[in-house]
Design a protein around this motif. Structure first.
Motif, mmCIF file in Angstrom:
data_model
loop_
_atom_site.group_PDB
_atom_site.id
_atom_site.type_symbol
_atom_site.label_atom_id
_atom_site.label_comp_id
_atom_site.label_asym_id
_atom_site.label_seq_id
_atom_site.Cartn_x
_atom_site.Cartn_y
_atom_site.Cartn_z
ATOM 1 N N PHE A 152 11.148 -2.460 -9.807
ATOM 2 C CA PHE A 152 12.611 -2.555 -9.777
ATOM 3 C C PHE A 152 13.556 -3.459 -10.457
ATOM 4 C CE2 PHE A 152 16.033 -2.700 -6.445
ATOM 5 C CZ PHE A 152 16.287 -1.231 -6.259
ATOM 6 N N HIS A 153 12.567 -4.250 -10.934
ATOM 7 C CA HIS A 153 13.531 -5.481 -11.660
ATOM 8 C C HIS A 153 13.174 -5.706 -13.136
ATOM 9 C CE1 HIS A 153 15.921 -6.228 -7.969
ATOM 10 N NE2 HIS A 153 14.672 -6.440 -7.545
ATOM 11 N N SER A 154 12.184 -4.755 -13.518
ATOM 12 C CA SER A 154 11.471 -4.882 -14.871
ATOM 13 C C SER A 154 11.778 -3.854 -15.768
ATOM 14 C CB SER A 154 9.960 -4.935 -14.808
ATOM 15 O OG SER A 154 9.586 -3.802 -14.264
ATOM 16 N N ASN A 155 11.611 -3.827 -17.059
ATOM 17 C CA ASN A 155 11.871 -2.902 -18.038
ATOM 18 C C ASN A 155 10.647 -2.023 -17.974
ATOM 19 O OD1 ASN A 155 9.498 -3.769 -19.475
ATOM 20 N ND2 ASN A 155 11.106 -5.304 -20.496
ATOM 21 N N LEU A 156 10.874 -0.690 -18.649
ATOM 22 C CA LEU A 156 9.712 0.340 -18.775
ATOM 23 C C LEU A 156 8.326 -0.429 -19.025
ATOM 24 C CD1 LEU A 156 8.946 3.272 -18.640
ATOM 25 C CD2 LEU A 156 9.601 3.342 -20.953
ATOM 26 N N HIS A 157 8.095 -0.978 -19.983
ATOM 27 C CA HIS A 157 6.895 -1.733 -20.386
ATOM 28 C C HIS A 157 6.431 -2.448 -19.548
ATOM 29 C CE1 HIS A 157 7.176 0.307 -24.412
ATOM 30 N NE2 HIS A 157 8.519 -0.214 -24.652
ATOM 31 N N ASP A 158 7.183 -3.512 -18.946
ATOM 32 C CA ASP A 158 6.675 -4.024 -17.747
ATOM 33 C C ASP A 158 5.876 -3.312 -16.615
ATOM 34 O OD1 ASP A 158 6.983 -6.407 -19.120
ATOM 35 O OD2 ASP A 158 8.876 -7.032 -18.131
ATOM 36 N N ALA A 159 6.802 -2.324 -16.348
ATOM 37 C CA ALA A 159 6.379 -1.387 -15.062
ATOM 38 C C ALA A 159 4.907 -0.645 -15.512
ATOM 39 C CB ALA A 159 7.355 -0.408 -15.270
ATOM 40 N N MET A 160 4.956 -0.221 -16.706
ATOM 41 C CA MET A 160 3.809 0.548 -17.079
ATOM 42 C C MET A 160 2.402 -0.221 -17.231
ATOM 43 S SD MET A 160 5.413 2.886 -20.217
ATOM 44 C CE MET A 160 3.873 3.303 -20.822
ATOM 45 N N ALA A 161 2.779 -1.620 -17.623
ATOM 46 C CA ALA A 161 1.686 -2.618 -17.400
ATOM 47 C C ALA A 161 1.225 -3.038 -16.096
ATOM 48 C CB ALA A 161 2.189 -3.817 -18.177
ATOM 49 N N LEU A 162 1.962 -2.951 -15.107
ATOM 50 C CA LEU A 162 1.684 -3.140 -13.817
ATOM 51 C C LEU A 162 0.947 -1.949 -13.122
ATOM 52 C CD1 LEU A 162 5.018 -4.849 -12.153
ATOM 53 C CD2 LEU A 162 2.600 -5.750 -12.036
ATOM 54 N N GLU A 163 1.629 -0.777 -13.704
ATOM 55 C CA GLU A 163 0.926 0.506 -13.244
ATOM 56 C C GLU A 163 -0.594 0.558 -14.022
ATOM 57 O OE1 GLU A 163 4.840 3.005 -13.004
ATOM 58 O OE2 GLU A 163 3.629 3.040 -14.777
ATOM 59 N N THR A 164 -0.686 0.179 -15.055
ATOM 60 C CA THR A 164 -2.232 0.239 -15.685
ATOM 61 C C THR A 164 -3.000 -0.677 -14.829
ATOM 62 O OG1 THR A 164 -1.093 0.791 -17.827
ATOM 63 C CG2 THR A 164 -3.622 -0.006 -17.684
ATOM 64 N N GLU A 165 -2.741 -1.924 -14.574
ATOM 65 C CA GLU A 165 -3.513 -2.964 -13.938
ATOM 66 C C GLU A 165 -3.697 -2.171 -12.769
ATOM 67 O OE1 GLU A 165 -2.671 -7.112 -11.811
ATOM 68 O OE2 GLU A 165 -1.347 -6.657 -13.523
ATOM 69 N N ALA A 166 -2.879 -1.991 -11.714
ATOM 70 C CA ALA A 166 -3.203 -1.320 -10.594
ATOM 71 C C ALA A 166 -3.902 -0.077 -10.490
ATOM 72 C CB ALA A 166 -1.866 -1.196 -9.705
ATOM 73 N N THR A 167 -3.657 0.805 -11.340
ATOM 74 C CA THR A 167 -4.585 1.950 -11.653
ATOM 75 C C THR A 167 -6.025 1.871 -11.956
ATOM 76 O OG1 THR A 167 -2.704 3.281 -12.196
ATOM 77 C CG2 THR A 167 -4.869 4.346 -12.713
ATOM 78 N N VAL A 168 -6.224 0.960 -12.728
ATOM 79 C CA VAL A 168 -7.716 0.549 -13.245
ATOM 80 C C VAL A 168 -8.504 -0.370 -11.889
ATOM 81 C CG1 VAL A 168 -8.818 -1.172 -14.377
ATOM 82 C CG2 VAL A 168 -7.131 0.318 -15.577
ATOM 83 N N ARG A 169 -7.453 -0.969 -11.165
ATOM 84 C CA ARG A 169 -8.057 -1.783 -9.927
ATOM 85 C C ARG A 169 -8.614 -0.585 -8.870
ATOM 86 N NH1 ARG A 169 -5.189 -5.784 -9.926
ATOM 87 N NH2 ARG A 169 -3.483 -4.698 -8.654
ATOM 88 N N GLY A 170 -7.504 0.301 -8.890
ATOM 89 C CA GLY A 170 -7.833 1.369 -7.723
ATOM 90 C C GLY A 170 -9.012 2.259 -8.093
ATOM 91 N N PHE A 171 -9.105 2.688 -9.517
ATOM 92 C CA PHE A 171 -10.095 3.512 -9.769
ATOM 93 C C PHE A 171 -11.606 2.767 -9.560
ATOM 94 C CE2 PHE A 171 -7.709 6.229 -12.735
ATOM 95 C CZ PHE A 171 -8.049 7.402 -12.199
ATOM 96 N N LEU A 172 -11.608 1.616 -9.607
ATOM 97 C CA LEU A 172 -13.030 0.800 -9.679
ATOM 98 C C LEU A 172 -13.240 0.485 -7.940
ATOM 99 C CD1 LEU A 172 -12.535 -1.566 -12.444
ATOM 100 C CD2 LEU A 172 -13.819 0.606 -12.471
ATOM 101 N N THR A 173 -12.400 0.758 -7.074
ATOM 102 C CA THR A 173 -12.598 0.553 -5.651
ATOM 103 C C THR A 173 -13.619 1.630 -5.252
ATOM 104 O OG1 THR A 173 -10.799 1.762 -4.717
ATOM 105 C CG2 THR A 173 -10.417 -0.727 -5.431
ATOM 106 N N PRO A 174 -14.616 1.002 -4.334
ATOM 107 C CA PRO A 174 -15.457 2.215 -3.610
ATOM 108 C C PRO A 174 -14.827 3.147 -2.771
ATOM 109 C CG PRO A 174 -16.520 0.012 -3.536
ATOM 110 C CD PRO A 174 -15.089 -0.274 -4.011
ATOM 111 N N GLU A 175 -13.699 2.549 -2.259
ATOM 112 C CA GLU A 175 -13.111 3.398 -1.193
ATOM 113 C C GLU A 175 -12.488 4.732 -1.916
ATOM 114 O OE1 GLU A 175 -9.897 3.161 2.587
ATOM 115 O OE2 GLU A 175 -9.986 1.707 1.065
ATOM 116 N N ALA A 176 -11.618 4.326 -3.043
ATOM 117 C CA ALA A 176 -10.994 5.126 -4.055
ATOM 118 C C ALA A 176 -12.146 6.376 -4.264
ATOM 119 C CB ALA A 176 -10.164 4.501 -5.101
#
Length: 249
Positions: A218-242
Motif C-alpha cells: 500500500f505504501h511501496s512502489n511497484l518493484h517493492d510490491a513485486m519483491a514482497l509478492e515473490t517472497e510470499a509466493t515462493v514461501r507459499g509454494f513450499l508449504t506442505p499445506e499449499a
C-alpha cells in the motif's frame, strides 16, 4: 484478562472487547495499555488465526477520555508517551500475522475510529455513528490515517472527514469505504464470527502473507510490491499445506 479489556479465545478466534461501558469505552491509559497487552498475548498464540475487536455496552468506543486526560498534568514527555502508546496499537494491528476484524456498533470516534481503519475487515452495525473530532479540538489524528485514508478515499474526502469533523452514519462509512459491510445490530457479532471462521479455513501462511504484502505494498512502489509478492509466493509454494490443497484441487 479482565478490567478495561476482556479477552477470550475460542479455537482459532480471539475476541478482544473494550470494557469501559460506563464511559462508552473511552480511551484512557489503562485501556490503551491493556489493549496492547491483549494484542501481544493473542499474537503469541499459534492457534489463533483471527482477532475480533469489539466494544461492551452502547458503543464501540467514544474516543479519548477527555475527562480522564484533563485530570492529569500532561507534560510534553507524558503527552509523547500517550500518543506513542496509541500508535503502538496501530502497529500491532497492522503488523499482526492474524487477520483483525472490527465489529463496530454505537459511537466510534477519534483514535478508536483510527484503530478500526487499521483493521483488515470492518463490519458496522446499522446504528453505528462515527467522526474525527481531533482537528476541531486543535489536535491531530493518529493511526496512520492521513496516509491510509488518502489512498483509500482520496485527498479531498480525507480532508472533508478530518477537517470538518462532521458526524456520520453507518451508510456514509460504507459509501466512503471505511465500512466493509453493514449488518443489523443484533447480528453484528454473529456476522463477525462467520467471517472469522471463513478466514480461519484458509491456509494460515498464505493469509498472513497476503495481509503483509497488501499492507506494505500500500505504501511501496511497484518493484517493492513485486519483491514482497515473490517472497510470499515462493514461501507459499513450499508449504506442505499449499501443496496438498493444490493437489486436491
Amino acid at each position: 484478562m479482565a478490567g478495561t479489556i476482556i479477552t477470550r479465545t475460542e479455537g482459532a478466534i480471539a475476541w478482544i472487547k473494550l470494557n469501559r461501558p460506563e464511559r462508552l469505552n473511552a480511551m484512557n491509559g489503562d485501556l490503551v495499555d491493556d489493549l496492547s497487552e491483549a494484542l501481544a498475548m493473542v499474537e503469541s498464540d499459534p492457534v489463533v488465526r483471527v482477532i475480533i475487536l469489539h466494544g461492551e455496552g452502547r458503543a464501540f468506543c467514544s474516543g479519548d477520555d477527555l475527562k480522564d486526560l484533563d485530570s492529569q498534568t500532561l507534560s510534553e514527555a507524558a503527552t509523547q508517551a500517550w500518543v506513542e502508546s496509541i500508535q503502538q496499537v496501530t502497529s500491532q494491528i497492522m503488523d499482526s500475522r492474524k487477520i483483525v476484524i472490527a465489529a463496530v456498533h454505537g459511537w466510534c470516534v477519534g483514535g478508536a475510529l483510527e484503530w478500526v481503519i487499521n483493521c483488515d475487515f470492518r463490519l458496522f452495525a446499522d446504528d453505528a455513528r462515527w467522526f474525527f473530532p481531533e482537528v476541531g479540538y486543535g489536535l491531530f489524528v493518529t493511526g496512520g490515517v492521513t496516509a491510509l485514508l488518502t489512498k483509500q478515499v482520496g485527498p479531498q474526502i480525507t480532508k472533508e472527514l478530518l477537517i470538518l469533523g462532521e458526524r456520520h452514519d453507518a451508510k456514509k462509512a460504507l459509501e466512503v469505504g471505511i465500512a466493509w459491510k453493514l449488518v443489523p445490530p443484533p447480528a453484528l457479532l454473529d456476522e463477525a464470527e462467520k467471517l472469522a471462521l471463513a478466514i480461519a479455513e484458509r491456509p494460515q501462511v498464505a493469509v498472513a502473507d497476503v495481509k503483509r504484502a497488501i499492507n506494505r505494498g500500500f505504501h511501496s512502489n511497484l518493484h517493492d510490491a513485486m519483491a514482497l509478492e515473490t517472497e510470499a509466493t515462493v514461501r507459499g509454494f513450499l508449504t506442505p499445506e499449499a501443496q496438498a490443497r493444490a493437489k486436491d484441487f
